[in-house]
Write a protein that holds these residues in place. Structure first.
Motif, mmCIF file in Angstrom:
data_model
loop_
_atom_site.group_PDB
_atom_site.id
_atom_site.type_symbol
_atom_site.label_atom_id
_atom_site.label_comp_id
_atom_site.label_asym_id
_atom_site.label_seq_id
_atom_site.Cartn_x
_atom_site.Cartn_y
_atom_site.Cartn_z
ATOM 1 N N GLN A 12 0.824 -1.206 0.000
ATOM 2 C CA GLN A 12 0.000 0.000 0.000
ATOM 3 C C GLN A 12 0.862 1.261 0.000
ATOM 4 O OE1 GLN A 12 -0.467 -2.631 2.091
ATOM 5 N NE2 GLN A 12 -2.247 -3.449 0.957
ATOM 6 N N GLN A 13 1.950 1.250 0.797
ATOM 7 C CA GLN A 13 2.839 2.411 0.836
ATOM 8 C C GLN A 13 3.501 2.634 -0.514
ATOM 9 O OE1 GLN A 13 4.962 0.988 4.452
ATOM 10 N NE2 GLN A 13 4.862 3.122 5.081
ATOM 11 N N ILE A 14 3.901 1.559 -1.180
ATOM 12 C CA ILE A 14 4.546 1.676 -2.485
ATOM 13 C C ILE A 14 3.581 2.251 -3.507
ATOM 14 C CG2 ILE A 14 5.492 0.344 -4.414
ATOM 15 C CD1 ILE A 14 6.785 -1.493 -2.325
ATOM 16 N N ILE A 15 2.333 1.769 -3.517
ATOM 17 C CA ILE A 15 1.332 2.272 -4.467
ATOM 18 C C ILE A 15 1.037 3.746 -4.202
ATOM 19 C CG2 ILE A 15 -1.082 2.075 -5.161
ATOM 20 C CD1 ILE A 15 -0.821 -0.974 -4.639
ATOM 21 N N THR A 16 0.922 4.133 -2.916
ATOM 22 C CA THR A 16 0.662 5.526 -2.569
ATOM 23 C C THR A 16 1.809 6.422 -3.010
ATOM 24 O OG1 THR A 16 -0.659 4.838 -0.663
ATOM 25 C CG2 THR A 16 0.153 7.114 -0.681
ATOM 26 N N LYS A 17 3.038 5.979 -2.745
ATOM 27 C CA LYS A 17 4.207 6.757 -3.145
ATOM 28 C C LYS A 17 4.269 6.897 -4.660
ATOM 29 C CE LYS A 17 9.249 6.495 -3.244
ATOM 30 N NZ LYS A 17 10.438 5.713 -2.857
ATOM 31 N N HIS A 18 3.994 5.818 -5.375
ATOM 32 C CA HIS A 18 4.054 5.856 -6.829
ATOM 33 C C HIS A 18 3.042 6.850 -7.395
ATOM 34 C CE1 HIS A 18 4.910 4.323 -10.847
ATOM 35 N NE2 HIS A 18 3.607 4.311 -11.067
ATOM 36 N N GLY A 19 1.872 6.963 -6.733
ATOM 37 C CA GLY A 19 0.854 7.893 -7.199
ATOM 38 C C GLY A 19 1.263 9.345 -7.072
ATOM 39 N N ARG A 20 2.231 9.643 -6.186
ATOM 40 C CA ARG A 20 2.679 11.023 -5.985
ATOM 41 C C ARG A 20 3.915 11.370 -6.816
ATOM 42 N NH1 ARG A 20 1.665 9.808 -0.351
ATOM 43 N NH2 ARG A 20 3.917 9.620 -0.001
ATOM 44 N N ILE A 21 4.440 10.397 -7.556
ATOM 45 C CA ILE A 21 5.638 10.639 -8.357
ATOM 46 C C ILE A 21 5.253 11.290 -9.681
ATOM 47 C CG2 ILE A 21 7.453 9.498 -9.689
ATOM 48 C CD1 ILE A 21 7.746 7.507 -7.452
ATOM 49 N N ASP A 22 6.016 12.302 -10.059
ATOM 50 C CA ASP A 22 5.814 12.993 -11.324
ATOM 51 C C ASP A 22 6.888 12.510 -12.298
ATOM 52 O OD1 ASP A 22 5.387 14.693 -13.400
ATOM 53 O OD2 ASP A 22 6.086 16.496 -12.387
ATOM 54 N N ALA A 23 6.527 11.555 -13.155
ATOM 55 C CA ALA A 23 7.491 11.001 -14.118
ATOM 56 C C ALA A 23 7.271 11.666 -15.470
ATOM 57 C CB ALA A 23 7.334 9.483 -14.226
ATOM 58 N N ARG A 24 7.559 12.943 -15.534
ATOM 59 C CA ARG A 24 7.317 13.717 -16.741
ATOM 60 C C ARG A 24 8.355 13.403 -17.816
ATOM 61 N NH1 ARG A 24 7.994 19.747 -14.799
ATOM 62 N NH2 ARG A 24 6.821 18.889 -13.058
ATOM 63 N N LYS A 25 7.989 13.704 -19.060
ATOM 64 C CA LYS A 25 8.981 13.594 -20.127
ATOM 65 C C LYS A 25 9.862 14.832 -20.079
ATOM 66 C CE LYS A 25 6.980 10.591 -23.645
ATOM 67 N NZ LYS A 25 6.603 10.487 -25.077
ATOM 68 N N PRO A 95 7.853 15.384 -5.486
ATOM 69 C CA PRO A 95 7.690 16.668 -4.776
ATOM 70 C C PRO A 95 7.673 16.526 -3.263
ATOM 71 C CG PRO A 95 6.130 16.463 -6.602
ATOM 72 C CD PRO A 95 6.761 15.122 -6.434
ATOM 73 N N ASP A 96 7.078 15.447 -2.739
ATOM 74 C CA ASP A 96 6.999 15.275 -1.282
ATOM 75 C C ASP A 96 8.382 15.201 -0.648
ATOM 76 O OD1 ASP A 96 4.321 15.238 -1.655
ATOM 77 O OD2 ASP A 96 4.022 13.125 -1.181
ATOM 78 N N ARG A 97 9.332 14.647 -1.363
ATOM 79 C CA ARG A 97 10.698 14.497 -0.831
ATOM 80 C C ARG A 97 11.630 15.598 -1.318
ATOM 81 N NH1 ARG A 97 12.632 8.631 -2.312
ATOM 82 N NH2 ARG A 97 14.374 9.260 -0.959
ATOM 83 N N LYS A 98 11.105 16.508 -2.148
ATOM 84 C CA LYS A 98 11.928 17.564 -2.757
ATOM 85 C C LYS A 98 13.152 16.933 -3.431
ATOM 86 C CE LYS A 98 10.514 21.185 0.479
ATOM 87 N NZ LYS A 98 9.623 20.331 1.304
ATOM 88 N N LEU A 99 12.842 16.005 -4.321
ATOM 89 C CA LEU A 99 13.882 15.186 -4.941
ATOM 90 C C LEU A 99 13.548 14.967 -6.415
ATOM 91 C CD1 LEU A 99 16.222 13.049 -5.017
ATOM 92 C CD2 LEU A 99 14.536 11.391 -4.169
ATOM 93 N N ALA A 100 14.556 15.137 -7.251
ATOM 94 C CA ALA A 100 14.451 14.777 -8.669
ATOM 95 C C ALA A 100 15.630 13.879 -9.008
ATOM 96 C CB ALA A 100 14.468 16.023 -9.553
#
Length: 205
Positions: A12-25, A95-100
């Motif tokens: 569940q944590q992995i799915i939630t985290k994945h939903g917040r990831i911005d994998a833009r081109k 964005p939640d982790r301020k990480l790219a």
């Protein structure tokens, strides 16, 4: 996502985290490290203050961008690299982790004709603060492979590893696992005893 248990995460944590990831081109390709860094900051409107914690694979820690650019200029000259073209792959923003983070592809052309050019891939993690100032950069790569490419020895090393070392390592792994004694203590014991036995055999047997 599979079903599993863990002390620190869950499906569940992995799915939630994945939903917040911005994998833009995001495609950025430039000659030279400074040009590349200044342009890779643009998609997220990141700022590049002079002070930064730049970790080079745990082998070197640099404290300012000017020192980063200087280090790149010096070691490309020393390693016979005439041109480096940097390109991004799989740009991902959390964005939640301020990480790219992204995969960096380096295309290296050589200044000496007998040294082969090569492509190399690096993982880059960029952290920033609330004001979007880049505060920390971590670069992770296979350092041995990089220097083997620089010296033109990568293909030879790959052949020796694939054809000589790997078959022996697989045979040892099968025997070690089948013995039922595979654990960290017996593994470390082998690392200590086998070299000593080989040295004894070569010098005194």
């Amino acid at each position: 996502v599979g079903t599993f248990t863990s002390k620190v995460t869950s499906p569940q944590q992995i799915i939630t985290k994945h939903g917040r990831i911005d994998a833009r081109k995001c495609l950025v390709a430039h000659v030279g490290l400074e040009n590349f860094i200044r342009n890779i900051a643009l998609p997220l409107d990141l700022k590049l203050p002079d002070e930064v914690k730049f970790n080079m694979n745990g082998r070197g820690r640099i404290r300012s961008w000017e020192e980063v650019y200087l280090a790149e200029r010096v070691y490309t000259k020393c390693l016979g690299i005439s041109k480096r073209i940097y390109q991004t792959h799989a740009f991902t923003h959390e964005p939640d982790r301020k990480l790219a983070y992204f995969i960096l592809e380096e295309h290296n052309e050589r200044s000496l004709s007998f040294l082969p050019g090569f492509d190399f891939f690096v993982l880059v993690f960029t952290y920033y603060d609330d004001d979007k100032n880049v505060t920390r950069v971590e670069v992770q790569y296979d350092q041995l492979s990089f220097f083997l490419h620089c010296m033109g020895l990568a293909q030879g090393h790959a052949w020796v590893t694939e054809n000589l070392i790997t078959p022996f390592a697989l045979a040892w792994a099968k025997a070690f696992y089948a013995s039922g004694l595979a654990n960290p203590f017996t593994f470390v014991l082998q690392l200590l005893l086998v070299p000593c036995a080989l040295i004894y055999w070569f010098l005194w047997a």
